[in-house]
Design a protein around this motif. Sequence first.
Motif, mmCIF file in Angstrom:
data_model
loop_
_atom_site.group_PDB
_atom_site.id
_atom_site.type_symbol
_atom_site.label_atom_id
_atom_site.label_comp_id
_atom_site.label_asym_id
_atom_site.label_seq_id
_atom_site.Cartn_x
_atom_site.Cartn_y
_atom_site.Cartn_z
ATOM 1 N N LYS A 208 0.823 -1.212 0.000
ATOM 2 C CA LYS A 208 0.000 0.000 0.000
ATOM 3 C C LYS A 208 0.855 1.259 0.000
ATOM 4 O O LYS A 208 0.511 2.256 -0.661
ATOM 5 C CB LYS A 208 -0.922 -0.006 1.222
ATOM 6 C CG LYS A 208 -1.871 1.177 1.284
ATOM 7 C CD LYS A 208 -2.777 1.082 2.500
ATOM 8 C CE LYS A 208 -3.715 2.283 2.570
ATOM 9 N NZ LYS A 208 -4.610 2.194 3.770
ATOM 10 N N LEU A 209 1.968 1.218 0.701
ATOM 11 C CA LEU A 209 2.836 2.399 0.812
ATOM 12 C C LEU A 209 3.807 2.529 -0.356
ATOM 13 O O LEU A 209 4.608 3.464 -0.398
ATOM 14 C CB LEU A 209 3.604 2.353 2.131
ATOM 15 C CG LEU A 209 2.728 2.482 3.391
ATOM 16 C CD1 LEU A 209 3.551 2.257 4.642
ATOM 17 C CD2 LEU A 209 2.047 3.845 3.432
ATOM 18 N N GLY A 210 3.759 1.595 -1.293
ATOM 19 C CA GLY A 210 4.550 1.729 -2.515
ATOM 20 C C GLY A 210 5.909 1.080 -2.510
ATOM 21 O O GLY A 210 6.707 1.299 -3.426
ATOM 22 N N ALA A 211 6.201 0.246 -1.505
ATOM 23 C CA ALA A 211 7.515 -0.390 -1.434
ATOM 24 C C ALA A 211 7.753 -1.317 -2.625
ATOM 25 O O ALA A 211 8.836 -1.311 -3.226
ATOM 26 C CB ALA A 211 7.655 -1.167 -0.125
ATOM 27 N N LYS A 212 6.748 -2.113 -2.955
ATOM 28 C CA LYS A 212 6.904 -3.060 -4.071
ATOM 29 C C LYS A 212 7.123 -2.312 -5.392
ATOM 30 O O LYS A 212 8.038 -2.648 -6.152
ATOM 31 C CB LYS A 212 5.669 -3.950 -4.189
ATOM 32 C CG LYS A 212 5.721 -4.928 -5.387
ATOM 33 C CD LYS A 212 4.550 -5.883 -5.370
ATOM 34 C CE LYS A 212 3.238 -5.163 -5.673
ATOM 35 N NZ LYS A 212 3.172 -4.708 -7.097
ATOM 36 N N ASP A 213 6.322 -1.303 -5.657
ATOM 37 C CA ASP A 213 6.439 -0.565 -6.914
ATOM 38 C C ASP A 213 7.771 0.174 -7.011
ATOM 39 O O ASP A 213 8.402 0.216 -8.075
ATOM 40 C CB ASP A 213 5.288 0.438 -7.046
ATOM 41 C CG ASP A 213 3.943 -0.250 -7.265
ATOM 42 O OD1 ASP A 213 3.951 -1.424 -7.673
ATOM 43 O OD2 ASP A 213 2.902 0.392 -7.019
ATOM 44 N N ALA A 214 8.206 0.756 -5.886
ATOM 45 C CA ALA A 214 9.482 1.484 -5.884
ATOM 46 C C ALA A 214 10.646 0.542 -6.147
ATOM 47 O O ALA A 214 11.584 0.869 -6.887
ATOM 48 C CB ALA A 214 9.672 2.202 -4.554
ATOM 49 N N ALA A 215 10.592 -0.652 -5.538
ATOM 50 C CA ALA A 215 11.665 -1.633 -5.744
ATOM 51 C C ALA A 215 11.649 -2.175 -7.171
ATOM 52 O O ALA A 215 12.703 -2.411 -7.771
ATOM 53 C CB ALA A 215 11.523 -2.774 -4.733
ATOM 54 N N LEU A 216 10.453 -2.380 -7.721
ATOM 55 C CA LEU A 216 10.338 -2.884 -9.099
ATOM 56 C C LEU A 216 11.050 -1.959 -10.090
ATOM 57 O O LEU A 216 11.674 -2.435 -11.046
ATOM 58 C CB LEU A 216 8.862 -3.010 -9.484
ATOM 59 C CG LEU A 216 8.146 -4.309 -9.109
ATOM 60 C CD1 LEU A 216 6.652 -4.184 -9.374
ATOM 61 C CD2 LEU A 216 8.743 -5.490 -9.874
ATOM 62 N N LYS A 217 10.972 -0.677 -9.851
ATOM 63 C CA LYS A 217 11.594 0.283 -10.760
ATOM 64 C C LYS A 217 13.119 0.222 -10.719
ATOM 65 O O LYS A 217 13.788 0.745 -11.616
ATOM 66 C CB LYS A 217 11.123 1.701 -10.422
ATOM 67 C CG LYS A 217 9.649 1.941 -10.702
ATOM 68 C CD LYS A 217 9.231 3.344 -10.304
ATOM 69 C CE LYS A 217 7.745 3.577 -10.582
ATOM 70 N NZ LYS A 217 7.305 4.936 -10.167
ATOM 71 N N LEU A 218 13.654 -0.409 -9.671
ATOM 72 C CA LEU A 218 15.113 -0.476 -9.524
ATOM 73 C C LEU A 218 15.703 -1.788 -10.028
ATOM 74 O O LEU A 218 16.924 -1.962 -10.019
ATOM 75 C CB LEU A 218 15.496 -0.286 -8.053
ATOM 76 C CG LEU A 218 15.166 1.081 -7.439
ATOM 77 C CD1 LEU A 218 15.510 1.088 -5.959
ATOM 78 C CD2 LEU A 218 15.927 2.192 -8.165
ATOM 79 N N ILE A 219 14.846 -2.687 -10.470
ATOM 80 C CA ILE A 219 15.339 -3.983 -10.937
ATOM 81 C C ILE A 219 16.224 -3.825 -12.183
ATOM 82 O O ILE A 219 17.116 -4.655 -12.429
ATOM 83 C CB ILE A 219 14.157 -4.940 -11.210
ATOM 84 C CG1 ILE A 219 13.517 -5.341 -9.870
ATOM 85 C CG2 ILE A 219 14.607 -6.184 -11.946
ATOM 86 C CD1 ILE A 219 12.306 -6.227 -9.996
ATOM 87 N N ASP A 220 16.008 -2.778 -12.949
ATOM 88 C CA ASP A 220 16.836 -2.516 -14.134
ATOM 89 C C ASP A 220 17.892 -1.448 -13.870
ATOM 90 O O ASP A 220 18.441 -0.866 -14.809
ATOM 91 C CB ASP A 220 15.945 -2.077 -15.310
ATOM 92 C CG ASP A 220 15.048 -3.204 -15.797
ATOM 93 O OD1 ASP A 220 15.484 -4.364 -15.762
ATOM 94 O OD2 ASP A 220 13.903 -2.920 -16.199
ATOM 95 N N HIS A 221 18.172 -1.186 -12.605
ATOM 96 C CA HIS A 221 19.160 -0.168 -12.252
ATOM 97 C C HIS A 221 20.532 -0.554 -12.795
ATOM 98 O O HIS A 221 20.863 -1.738 -12.919
ATOM 99 C CB HIS A 221 19.223 -0.008 -10.731
ATOM 100 C CG HIS A 221 19.934 1.224 -10.276
ATOM 101 N ND1 HIS A 221 21.303 1.310 -10.172
ATOM 102 C CD2 HIS A 221 19.455 2.438 -9.895
ATOM 103 C CE1 HIS A 221 21.640 2.508 -9.733
ATOM 104 N NE2 HIS A 221 20.547 3.213 -9.558
ATOM 105 N N GLU A 222 21.341 0.444 -13.105
ATOM 106 C CA GLU A 222 22.664 0.180 -13.685
ATOM 107 C C GLU A 222 23.618 -0.495 -12.706
ATOM 108 O O GLU A 222 24.570 -1.165 -13.114
ATOM 109 C CB GLU A 222 23.289 1.491 -14.178
ATOM 110 C CG GLU A 222 23.474 2.535 -13.092
ATOM 111 C CD GLU A 222 23.980 3.866 -13.607
ATOM 112 O OE1 GLU A 222 24.399 4.695 -12.785
ATOM 113 O OE2 GLU A 222 23.976 4.081 -14.831
ATOM 114 N N ASP A 223 23.369 -0.328 -11.408
ATOM 115 C CA ASP A 223 24.226 -0.948 -10.407
ATOM 116 C C ASP A 223 23.724 -2.362 -10.104
ATOM 117 O O ASP A 223 22.554 -2.562 -9.760
ATOM 118 C CB ASP A 223 24.231 -0.115 -9.121
ATOM 119 C CG ASP A 223 25.178 -0.678 -8.079
ATOM 120 O OD1 ASP A 223 26.372 -0.386 -8.150
ATOM 121 O OD2 ASP A 223 24.705 -1.435 -7.202
ATOM 122 N N GLU A 224 24.594 -3.351 -10.204
ATOM 123 C CA GLU A 224 24.199 -4.745 -10.033
ATOM 124 C C GLU A 224 23.715 -5.059 -8.623
ATOM 125 O O GLU A 224 22.789 -5.854 -8.437
ATOM 126 C CB GLU A 224 25.361 -5.675 -10.408
ATOM 127 C CG GLU A 224 25.704 -5.669 -11.901
ATOM 128 C CD GLU A 224 26.787 -6.677 -12.241
ATOM 129 O OE1 GLU A 224 27.236 -7.395 -11.326
ATOM 130 O OE2 GLU A 224 27.181 -6.737 -13.421
#
Length: 249
Positions: A208-224
Motif C-alpha cells: 500500500k505504501l509503494g515499497a513493491k512498486d518502488a523496488a520494481l523500478k530499480l530492478i533494471d538499475h545500472e548498479d548490479e
Amino acid sequence: AFAAQGGVALLAARLNDAGGGAQLKYEVAFSLWCLSFEEDAPDDFVRSHAVEALCGAVAAAPREKVVRVAVTALLNAARDDAAATRMVGAGLGTTLASMASRPFADDDVKAAVGELATRVKSVSKELSTLERYAAEVASGKLRWGPVHSEAFWVEHAKAAEKDDFALVRRLVEVLSEATGDVEALAVASYDLGEIAHRHAGAKSALVKLGAKDAALKLIDHEDEDVQRRALQCVSKILLRGGSSVVGGA
C-alpha cells in the motif's frame, strides 16, 4: 519568512549539488550558517534535510573555509537534540573522528570540530540501537552496518509498525528518490525486504505504501547490487507467508 517559503530546502538542495564548486558550496554553507542563529533554525534544518547537506559538505571537505562554516552551522543546530540525532544518523561522528588529525590553519576550526564531535558522540551514546537506525533512515544516508542485518530485523521487525509505518514510509522515499547514492538504494531495498520477511503481517502495508512498486523500478538499475537487492525485496514482499514477529519495538 525565508524558511517558510522553502528557502532552507533550496539551499540544502544546492549544497547537495555535485556539480557545484568549492566557492559555491562555501557561499551556500555560509548562508545556512547565517540562518543557523535563528531560533527556529534547528527545526528548519531537520525538516529541510539541511543537516544532512551540511554533514555531506563536511565529509567532502573541499576547502577549510567550507568546513569552517558547515561545522559551525551544525554546531549551532546541534543545540537541539533532534538535529543532533540527525547528525548521528548521517554518520557525522565518523567524519569528525577522521578529521581529528587534520591540520587546520585556523585554530578556531579545530576547536569547533572538536566541540561538535563531543556533542555528536554524547547524543550517540544516549541512543538505543533502534533509535540510531531510525536516525540513519531519517537522514537518508543509509550505509551497511550492524543495523542492516538479519539479527537486527529478527529483534526489531515490529518497529516497522510504529508511528503508522514511519520507517517504511521513509525507506520507500529513499527508493523513490532514486538518487545517485547506490549504497542507500541497496540498503533500503534490503531493509524493506527484511521487514516483509520477518513481519508477514506488514506486507499489505508495504504494498500500500509503494515499497513493491518502488523496488520494481530499480530492478533494471545500472548498479548490479541495487538490482539484486531490489529483486530480493520484491520477492520477499510477494512471497506468501513469512516469519512471525519475534522482536518488539
